[in-house]
Write an enzyme that holds these catalytic residues in place. Structure first.
Site, short mmCIF file in Angstrom:
data_model
loop_
_atom_site.label_atom_id
_atom_site.label_comp_id
_atom_site.label_asym_id
_atom_site.label_seq_id
_atom_site.Cartn_x
_atom_site.Cartn_y
_atom_site.Cartn_z
N CYS A 1 -14.76 10.50 36.32
CA CYS A 1 -13.57 11.32 36.52
C CYS A 1 -13.68 11.98 37.89
O CYS A 1 -14.43 11.50 38.75
CB CYS A 1 -13.41 12.34 35.39
SG CYS A 1 -14.75 13.53 35.22
N ASN B 1 -16.73 15.33 37.13
CA ASN B 1 -17.87 15.01 36.24
C ASN B 1 -18.33 16.23 35.44
O ASN B 1 -19.51 16.38 35.13
CB ASN B 1 -19.04 14.41 37.03
CG ASN B 1 -20.14 13.80 36.16
OD1 ASN B 1 -21.28 13.72 36.58
ND2 ASN B 1 -19.80 13.36 34.96
N CYS C 1 -15.66 17.73 33.04
CA CYS C 1 -14.75 17.84 31.88
C CYS C 1 -14.60 16.51 31.14
O CYS C 1 -15.12 16.35 30.03
CB CYS C 1 -13.36 18.33 32.33
SG CYS C 1 -13.37 19.97 33.06
N ARG C 2 -13.88 15.55 31.72
CA ARG C 2 -13.53 14.32 30.98
C ARG C 2 -14.67 13.32 30.86
O ARG C 2 -14.95 12.81 29.76
CB ARG C 2 -12.33 13.64 31.64
CG ARG C 2 -11.03 14.41 31.49
CD ARG C 2 -9.97 13.89 32.44
NE ARG C 2 -10.31 14.15 33.84
CZ ARG C 2 -9.63 13.72 34.88
NH1 ARG C 2 -8.55 12.98 34.68
NH2 ARG C 2 -10.00 14.03 36.10
N SER C 3 -15.33 12.98 31.98
CA SER C 3 -16.31 11.89 31.89
C SER C 3 -17.57 12.25 31.08
O SER C 3 -18.07 11.38 30.35
CB SER C 3 -16.67 11.33 33.28
OG SER C 3 -17.22 12.30 34.13
N ASP D 1 -6.05 15.64 33.13
CA ASP D 1 -7.13 16.51 33.60
C ASP D 1 -6.95 17.89 32.95
O ASP D 1 -5.97 18.57 33.21
CB ASP D 1 -7.04 16.61 35.13
CG ASP D 1 -8.18 17.41 35.71
OD1 ASP D 1 -8.92 18.07 34.95
OD2 ASP D 1 -8.34 17.37 36.94
P1 4NP Z 1 -12.87 16.47 35.47
O1 4NP Z 1 -12.06 17.84 35.70
O2 4NP Z 1 -12.49 15.56 36.62
O3 4NP Z 1 -12.38 15.98 34.16
O4 4NP Z 1 -14.34 16.84 35.48
C1 4NP Z 1 -12.11 18.56 36.90
C2 4NP Z 1 -13.19 19.38 37.15
C3 4NP Z 1 -13.21 20.11 38.32
C4 4NP Z 1 -12.17 20.03 39.22
C5 4NP Z 1 -11.09 19.22 38.96
C6 4NP Z 1 -11.06 18.48 37.80
N1 4NP Z 1 -12.18 20.81 40.41
O5 4NP Z 1 -11.19 20.78 41.16
O6 4NP Z 1 -13.18 21.50 40.68
#
Ligand code: 4NP
Length: 169
Positions: free
Chosen positions: A12, A15, A17-19, A131
């Protein structure tokens, strides 16, 4: 061709939240089917902002509520991952574009198949896993359910390519 094991990298943006959720859910489902030792799983982000951090507390909480434990710390995806993994699973179209930019050409492109997570969800209404980072905990619950359905489908697909006559110790 049938293989003994399959390596899968979930990707994602951050790294956190989703992955990591997808990685934990996939491994938990594989273990429940007695196939835990047949898959090597990991996760990574296309961005580097959260390198070294554990998963987001909201991901840890929703996973724990469903009996799934998240392990590992965030890292950024590298070009080597295309050599090291059989399958790289992008959470959304933006992640897939980033992976395509990172990937080399010709002999340097690596072996990995890059696929979309929701391509494996029956009757998915959207190609992207949303997201949940800027939303509330309900968004994480929704993402959990999307990932659970998608990982079931991915596991069905990858299990079909595993060698069945592997000698057991
Ligand atoms: P992820 O979510 O891609 O599912 O881990 C996010 C985590 C952090 C950020 C964006 C999305 N960020 O902008 O810091």
């Amino acid at each position: 061709m049938a293989t003994d094991t399959v390596s899968v990298l979930f990707v994602c943006l951050g790294n956190i939240c989703r992955s990591p959720l997808a990685e934990g859910i996939f491994l938990s489902l594989a273990e429940s089917r007695g196939l835990g030792d047949r898959f090597h799983v990991d996760s990574a982000g296309t961005g580097s902002w959260h390198t070294g951090e554990p998963p987001d507390t909201r991901s840890i909480s929703v996973a724990a509520a469903h009996g799934v434990r998240l392990v590992g710390v965030a890292r950024q995806v590298t070009r080597r991952d295309f050599d090291d993994f059989d399958v790289i699973v992008a959470m959304d179209r933006s992640n897939r574009r980033s992976l395509e930019r990172l990937r080399g050409y010709g002999a340097r492109a690596g072996k990995a198949d890059v696929v979309m997570m929701r391509a494996y969800e029956p009757r998915a209404r959207d190609p992207d896993v949303p997201d949940p980072y800027y939303g509330g905990s309900h968004g994480f619950e929704r993402v959990f359910r999307i990932l659970e359905r998608s990982c079931e489908g991915l596991l069905d697909d990858l299990s079909a390519g595993l060698r069945r006559d592997r000698p057991r110790p």
